[in-house]
Design a protein around this motif. Sequence first.
Motif, PDB file in Angstrom:
ATOM      1  N   SER A 105       0.828  -1.206   0.000  1.00 24.40           N
ATOM      2  CA  SER A 105       0.000   0.000   0.000  1.00 24.40           C
ATOM      3  C   SER A 105       0.863   1.258   0.000  1.00 24.40           C
ATOM      4  O   SER A 105       0.354   2.369  -0.142  1.00 24.40           O
ATOM      5  N   ASN A 106       2.183   1.075   0.163  1.00 24.00           N
ATOM      6  CA  ASN A 106       3.101   2.220   0.218  1.00 24.00           C
ATOM      7  C   ASN A 106       4.342   1.978  -0.627  1.00 24.00           C
ATOM      8  O   ASN A 106       5.471   2.198  -0.188  1.00 24.00           O
ATOM      9  N   ILE A 107       4.130   1.524  -1.845  1.00 25.49           N
ATOM     10  CA  ILE A 107       5.248   1.223  -2.732  1.00 25.49           C
ATOM     11  C   ILE A 107       6.087   2.462  -3.027  1.00 25.49           C
ATOM     12  O   ILE A 107       7.322   2.413  -3.048  1.00 25.49           O
ATOM     13  N   LYS A 108       5.431   3.577  -3.240  1.00 29.41           N
ATOM     14  CA  LYS A 108       6.164   4.798  -3.575  1.00 29.41           C
ATOM     15  C   LYS A 108       7.088   5.198  -2.427  1.00 29.41           C
ATOM     16  O   LYS A 108       8.246   5.585  -2.660  1.00 29.41           O
ATOM     17  N   ARG A 109       6.605   5.102  -1.208  1.00 32.84           N
ATOM     18  CA  ARG A 109       7.447   5.441  -0.049  1.00 32.84           C
ATOM     19  C   ARG A 109       8.629   4.487   0.044  1.00 32.84           C
ATOM     20  O   ARG A 109       9.772   4.898   0.258  1.00 32.84           O
ATOM     21  N   GLU A 110       8.364   3.176  -0.120  1.00 30.41           N
ATOM     22  CA  GLU A 110       9.447   2.194  -0.070  1.00 30.41           C
ATOM     23  C   GLU A 110      10.466   2.443  -1.185  1.00 30.41           C
ATOM     24  O   GLU A 110      11.678   2.325  -0.967  1.00 30.41           O
ATOM     25  N   PHE A 111       9.965   2.775  -2.360  1.00 34.46           N
ATOM     26  CA  PHE A 111      10.861   3.054  -3.483  1.00 34.46           C
ATOM     27  C   PHE A 111      11.826   4.181  -3.134  1.00 34.46           C
ATOM     28  O   PHE A 111      13.030   4.090  -3.396  1.00 34.46           O
ATOM     29  N   LEU A 112      11.318   5.251  -2.553  1.00 34.18           N
ATOM     30  CA  LEU A 112      12.165   6.387  -2.193  1.00 34.18           C
ATOM     31  C   LEU A 112      13.192   6.003  -1.131  1.00 34.18           C
ATOM     32  O   LEU A 112      14.316   6.493  -1.136  1.00 34.18           O
ATOM     33  N   GLU A 113      12.804   5.113  -0.238  1.00 32.42           N
ATOM     34  CA  GLU A 113      13.728   4.672   0.813  1.00 32.42           C
ATOM     35  C   GLU A 113      14.835   3.791   0.235  1.00 32.42           C
ATOM     36  O   GLU A 113      16.006   3.916   0.604  1.00 32.42           O
ATOM     37  N   VAL A 114      14.465   2.894  -0.678  1.00 32.25           N
ATOM     38  CA  VAL A 114      15.446   1.981  -1.279  1.00 32.25           C
ATOM     39  C   VAL A 114      16.350   2.716  -2.263  1.00 32.25           C
ATOM     40  O   VAL A 114      17.532   2.431  -2.370  1.00 32.25           O
ATOM     41  N   ASP A 115      15.772   3.668  -3.008  1.00 32.90           N
ATOM     42  CA  ASP A 115      16.506   4.432  -4.019  1.00 32.90           C
ATOM     43  C   ASP A 115      17.241   3.494  -4.983  1.00 32.90           C
ATOM     44  O   ASP A 115      18.471   3.562  -5.126  1.00 32.90           O
ATOM     45  N   PRO A 116      16.487   2.645  -5.683  1.00 37.23           N
ATOM     46  CA  PRO A 116      17.131   1.633  -6.533  1.00 37.23           C
ATOM     47  C   PRO A 116      17.610   2.185  -7.874  1.00 37.23           C
ATOM     48  O   PRO A 116      17.198   3.260  -8.308  1.00 37.23           O
ATOM     49  N   HIS A 117      18.468   1.399  -8.517  1.00 38.37           N
ATOM     50  CA  HIS A 117      18.909   1.728  -9.873  1.00 38.37           C
ATOM     51  C   HIS A 117      17.993   1.091 -10.917  1.00 38.37           C
ATOM     52  O   HIS A 117      18.000   1.488 -12.080  1.00 38.37           O
ATOM     53  N   LEU A 118      17.214   0.087 -10.486  1.00 38.70           N
ATOM     54  CA  LEU A 118      16.346  -0.645 -11.405  1.00 38.70           C
ATOM     55  C   LEU A 118      15.178  -1.240 -10.622  1.00 38.70           C
ATOM     56  O   LEU A 118      15.349  -1.679  -9.484  1.00 38.70           O
ATOM     57  N   VAL A 119      13.995  -1.256 -11.255  1.00 40.44           N
ATOM     58  CA  VAL A 119      12.803  -1.833 -10.631  1.00 40.44           C
ATOM     59  C   VAL A 119      12.294  -2.992 -11.477  1.00 40.44           C
ATOM     60  O   VAL A 119      12.196  -2.871 -12.708  1.00 40.44           O
ATOM     61  N   LEU A 120      11.998  -4.113 -10.839  1.00 37.28           N
ATOM     62  CA  LEU A 120      11.315  -5.236 -11.478  1.00 37.28           C
ATOM     63  C   LEU A 120       9.891  -5.232 -10.935  1.00 37.28           C
ATOM     64  O   LEU A 120       9.682  -5.383  -9.728  1.00 37.28           O
ATOM     65  N   LEU A 121       8.916  -5.061 -11.810  1.00 31.62           N
ATOM     66  CA  LEU A 121       7.550  -4.753 -11.383  1.00 31.62           C
ATOM     67  C   LEU A 121       6.528  -5.715 -11.967  1.00 31.62           C
ATOM     68  O   LEU A 121       6.411  -5.853 -13.189  1.00 31.62           O
TER      69      LEU A 121
END
Length: 229
Positions: A35-51
């Motif tokens: 429910s909070n993917i965007k927040r987790e994304f900002l925390e991880v700060d990845p170079h690539l996303v598998l979605l």
Amino acid sequence: MYRIYIIEDDEKIVSLTKDKLERYGYIVSAAKDFSNIKREFLEVDPHLVLLDINLPNYDGFFWCREIRTVSNVPIIFISARFSDMDQVMAIENGGDDYIIKPFSFDLLLAKVKGVIRRTYGEYKQNDSKDIYEVEGLYLYRTQNAIEWHNNKIELSKREFALLYILLSNLGDIVSRETLLEELWDDMDFVDDNTLSVNIARLRRRLEDLGIKDAIETKRGQGYSMVKTW
């Protein structure tokens, strides 16, 4: 070391993918709060996303659009959906590539390496500066933007990469095959007209800046960028 963020609710797929990618030196994180993917994304700060597409709460198309509001990080969709429309929607919502489940790890690894190479490797490894300049034409690598005579516009990631390759070979012919290999992972799924369409779009974007006739078509060979600014 490159960080990869997996957004997938199938724990078995996550475990297998994470284990194999880590063997190749990647730092891998998996989504925990769907429910909070965007927040987790900002925390991880990845170079690539598998979605994945089918997710709890909101689907992958939604989260791809949300990520695109804060980042141009490459996103590879991985889904059991195999229709052309799903793949078109993935690209139109901001995705960079699409893999159909079930998939081989060799294919996934090749896609991951290709996207990372294009995004963080060949276009940047030989120049630590974020700004690339050729006689007054400025390319801002981290923004996918170009500037000329104090006019600045943003390009799509593919338009920017295409311009960078042509500009890096100013005055020389770059073959269609070279451009296709550099800009697309799987040429078998690229229509012959795709490159022509992207060249036409880039020409229009340059004209928006007042730069005309800078990209020449060399029939039977490829394209060449000449200085007209």
